[in-house]
Design a protein around this motif. Sequence first.
Motif, PDB file in Angstrom:
ATOM      1  N   ARG A 332       0.813  -1.228   0.000  1.00  0.00           N
ATOM      2  CA  ARG A 332       0.000   0.000   0.000  1.00  0.00           C
ATOM      3  C   ARG A 332       0.842   1.271   0.000  1.00  0.00           C
ATOM      4  N   THR A 333       2.043   1.231   0.586  1.00  0.00           N
ATOM      5  CA  THR A 333       2.881   2.427   0.586  1.00  0.00           C
ATOM      6  C   THR A 333       3.380   2.726  -0.823  1.00  0.00           C
ATOM      7  N   VAL A 334       3.771   1.703  -1.552  1.00  0.00           N
ATOM      8  CA  VAL A 334       4.166   1.888  -2.946  1.00  0.00           C
ATOM      9  C   VAL A 334       2.976   2.358  -3.767  1.00  0.00           C
ATOM     10  N   ALA A 335       1.795   1.815  -3.486  1.00  0.00           N
ATOM     11  CA  ALA A 335       0.602   2.175  -4.255  1.00  0.00           C
ATOM     12  C   ALA A 335       0.248   3.648  -4.120  1.00  0.00           C
ATOM     13  N   ALA A 336       0.686   4.288  -3.032  1.00  0.00           N
ATOM     14  CA  ALA A 336       0.387   5.698  -2.835  1.00  0.00           C
ATOM     15  C   ALA A 336       1.084   6.580  -3.870  1.00  0.00           C
ATOM     16  N   ASP A 337       2.202   6.120  -4.425  1.00  0.00           N
ATOM     17  CA  ASP A 337       2.909   6.883  -5.465  1.00  0.00           C
ATOM     18  C   ASP A 337       3.817   5.923  -6.227  1.00  0.00           C
ATOM     19  N   GLU A 338       3.214   5.121  -7.081  1.00  0.00           N
ATOM     20  CA  GLU A 338       3.960   4.079  -7.784  1.00  0.00           C
ATOM     21  C   GLU A 338       5.094   4.659  -8.631  1.00  0.00           C
ATOM     22  N   ASP A 339       4.815   5.738  -9.339  1.00  0.00           N
ATOM     23  CA  ASP A 339       5.825   6.314 -10.229  1.00  0.00           C
ATOM     24  C   ASP A 339       7.069   6.752  -9.463  1.00  0.00           C
ATOM     25  N   ALA A 340       6.862   7.389  -8.314  1.00  0.00           N
ATOM     26  CA  ALA A 340       8.000   7.872  -7.528  1.00  0.00           C
ATOM     27  C   ALA A 340       8.870   6.712  -7.060  1.00  0.00           C
ATOM     28  N   TYR A 341       8.251   5.624  -6.632  1.00  0.00           N
ATOM     29  CA  TYR A 341       9.036   4.481  -6.159  1.00  0.00           C
ATOM     30  C   TYR A 341       9.735   3.760  -7.304  1.00  0.00           C
ATOM     31  N   VAL A 342       9.061   3.622  -8.434  1.00  0.00           N
ATOM     32  CA  VAL A 342       9.715   2.974  -9.573  1.00  0.00           C
ATOM     33  C   VAL A 342      10.903   3.795 -10.037  1.00  0.00           C
ATOM     34  N   ARG A 343      10.723   5.105 -10.163  1.00  0.00           N
ATOM     35  CA  ARG A 343      11.837   5.967 -10.603  1.00  0.00           C
ATOM     36  C   ARG A 343      13.001   5.898  -9.635  1.00  0.00           C
ATOM     37  N   GLY A 344      12.696   6.008  -8.335  1.00  0.00           N
ATOM     38  CA  GLY A 344      13.762   6.025  -7.343  1.00  0.00           C
ATOM     39  C   GLY A 344      14.524   4.720  -7.270  1.00  0.00           C
ATOM     40  N   VAL A 345      13.812   3.606  -7.252  1.00  0.00           N
ATOM     41  CA  VAL A 345      14.466   2.301  -7.173  1.00  0.00           C
ATOM     42  C   VAL A 345      15.265   2.031  -8.444  1.00  0.00           C
ATOM     43  N   ARG A 346      14.672   2.326  -9.592  1.00  0.00           N
ATOM     44  CA  ARG A 346      15.362   2.079 -10.856  1.00  0.00           C
ATOM     45  C   ARG A 346      16.644   2.915 -10.959  1.00  0.00           C
ATOM     46  N   ALA A 347      16.588   4.157 -10.492  1.00  0.00           N
ATOM     47  CA  ALA A 347      17.756   5.027 -10.585  1.00  0.00           C
ATOM     48  C   ALA A 347      18.933   4.464  -9.797  1.00  0.00           C
ATOM     49  N   VAL A 348      18.677   3.965  -8.597  1.00  0.00           N
ATOM     50  CA  VAL A 348      19.760   3.421  -7.776  1.00  0.00           C
ATOM     51  C   VAL A 348      20.322   2.146  -8.401  1.00  0.00           C
ATOM     52  N   ILE A 349      19.452   1.286  -8.894  1.00  0.00           N
ATOM     53  CA  ILE A 349      19.907   0.034  -9.518  1.00  0.00           C
ATOM     54  C   ILE A 349      20.746   0.324 -10.755  1.00  0.00           C
ATOM     55  N   GLU A 350      20.291   1.266 -11.576  1.00  0.00           N
ATOM     56  CA  GLU A 350      21.039   1.601 -12.795  1.00  0.00           C
ATOM     57  C   GLU A 350      22.380   2.240 -12.470  1.00  0.00           C
ATOM     58  N   GLU A 351      22.407   3.097 -11.463  1.00  0.00           N
ATOM     59  CA  GLU A 351      23.674   3.715 -11.062  1.00  0.00           C
ATOM     60  C   GLU A 351      24.649   2.659 -10.548  1.00  0.00           C
ATOM     61  N   ARG A 352      24.161   1.714  -9.771  1.00  0.00           N
ATOM     62  CA  ARG A 352      25.022   0.637  -9.269  1.00  0.00           C
ATOM     63  C   ARG A 352      25.569  -0.193 -10.431  1.00  0.00           C
ATOM     64  N   ALA A 353      24.729  -0.458 -11.434  1.00  0.00           N
ATOM     65  CA  ALA A 353      25.160  -1.249 -12.592  1.00  0.00           C
ATOM     66  C   ALA A 353      26.238  -0.516 -13.384  1.00  0.00           C
ATOM     67  N   ARG A 354      26.060   0.788 -13.540  1.00  0.00           N
ATOM     68  CA  ARG A 354      27.096   1.574 -14.256  1.00  0.00           C
ATOM     69  C   ARG A 354      28.399   1.573 -13.473  1.00  0.00           C
ATOM     70  N   ARG A 355      28.297   1.734 -12.180  1.00  0.00           N
ATOM     71  CA  ARG A 355      29.503   1.794 -11.359  1.00  0.00           C
ATOM     72  C   ARG A 355      30.240   0.464 -11.343  1.00  0.00           C
ATOM     73  N   ASP A 356      29.462  -0.632 -11.343  1.00  0.00           N
ATOM     74  CA  ASP A 356      30.071  -1.957 -11.309  1.00  0.00           C
ATOM     75  C   ASP A 356      30.525  -2.424 -12.680  1.00  0.00           C
ATOM     76  N   GLY A 357      30.072  -1.733 -13.713  1.00  0.00           N
ATOM     77  CA  GLY A 357      30.478  -2.108 -15.067  1.00  0.00           C
ATOM     78  C   GLY A 357      29.650  -3.210 -15.679  1.00  0.00           C
ATOM     79  N   THR A 358      28.570  -3.633 -14.996  1.00  0.00           N
ATOM     80  CA  THR A 358      27.746  -4.686 -15.577  1.00  0.00           C
ATOM     81  C   THR A 358      26.857  -4.135 -16.686  1.00  0.00           C
ATOM     82  N   GLY A 359      26.266  -2.976 -16.437  1.00  0.00           N
ATOM     83  CA  GLY A 359      25.470  -2.316 -17.453  1.00  0.00           C
ATOM     84  C   GLY A 359      24.196  -3.048 -17.832  1.00  0.00           C
ATOM     85  N   ARG A 360      23.862  -4.127 -17.139  1.00  0.00           N
ATOM     86  CA  ARG A 360      22.679  -4.897 -17.511  1.00  0.00           C
ATOM     87  C   ARG A 360      21.430  -4.264 -16.896  1.00  0.00           C
TER      88      ARG A 360
END
Length: 408
Positions: A332-360
């Motif tokens: 229900r907490t995610v449901a209150a603002d799905e877009d904000a949580y998807v953007r925030g989580v995706r941004a951290v995962i993508e940054e970690r992938a770039r930093r680690d060089g996996t890029g996947r």
Amino acid sequence: MNRSDTRNGAGANLPTLRHHNAALVLDLLRAAGGDGISRLELAERTGLTPQAVSKITARLRAEGLVAGAGHRASTGGKPRTLLRLVPEAGFAVGLHLDRDELTAVLVDLTGTAVAARKAPLDLGAPAEQVLTDAADAVREVCAVREVSTGREVSTGRGADAVRETGAGAPEPRVLGVGVALPGPLDHRDGVLHRVTGFPQWDGYPLRDALAARTGLPVVVDKDTNAAALGLALGAPDAGDFAYLHLGTGLGAGLVLGGELHRGTRTGAGEFGHQTLQLDGPVCGCGGRGCVEVLCLAAEARGDRAEAARVLGTGAANLVGLLDIDRVVLGGRTVAADEDAYVRGVRAVIEERARRDGTGRPVPVTVAGGGDRPVAEGAAQLVLAPLFGRVGRMGPASGCQDLSGTHDG
């Protein structure tokens, strides 16, 4: 000593084999939907002989689980008779007991919800009160009459999918109750452990207590496991994924190698209690700086971007550790603002992938409906064995062989 000959598998576990074959057939019938599938196709896809398929489907039709779906146009031979699953032949209850709210759903054999109820719940109340609320919710959703038969769904002891009435017509039956709630717990015996924030539940036999109240078989699992099971059954080709549930708490359901992963001691998925700050605030689990307490604290003060960033940090750790294909957010907490949580989580995962060089890229999606996927997944804990979804993907005990189908 039992002297029966079991060499080379002769005569060994024959009832189990028969149930397995019927489950294979039922699973294909469910996947075929209302259009149906022929006996020949069932034989080809299961590897069973046409004779075995005919015997199984005859028994399933007699039990009211299967019905005719017309004929397929002839391509030169005799038109093929099509069979379909009868969704309203049986039902399952899914029950989500959250810290402050109860959700109950009644689903048919396809997993489609035909009734739902939501009510306040105090998980900190005495066990008898919580049990009364849960049993009342089960009875209320089971009292639905809006099924295609026009009759009330029946409850009571026994595990048959349908019951023969005096007129010989099959009466829909409730197969059982799946209960999902915060962990940790022992899903095998249906016993709760020290639920985060509510240690008084430690050792409580919820499965047996609720079964005694309702007269129905009961299976218990963590909320995140139930939701992950439901999502996996709904998308068989989803690959390895983590379902992250953010509501009154935070946890994960893991599907690895096509199976629900609970761990040897059924403790996998305590995602919310990984430490991010050694000197952080005290969490309900007794630790400090856990993902859960940091995320919920940020949400409580209105800093949703920070809450999403914290959740994303934990998710990125999980992606790196397990090399999963997808992250699914829910609650229900995610449901209150799905877009904000998807953007925030995706941004951290993508940054970690770039930093680690996996890029996947790892997709981040949302299981819509807030807490609803947990209750619907809890119902799948009951239905999964009927369709052969056993092993780690189904409950370890309590609801096996619910169909009573032992042919073939």
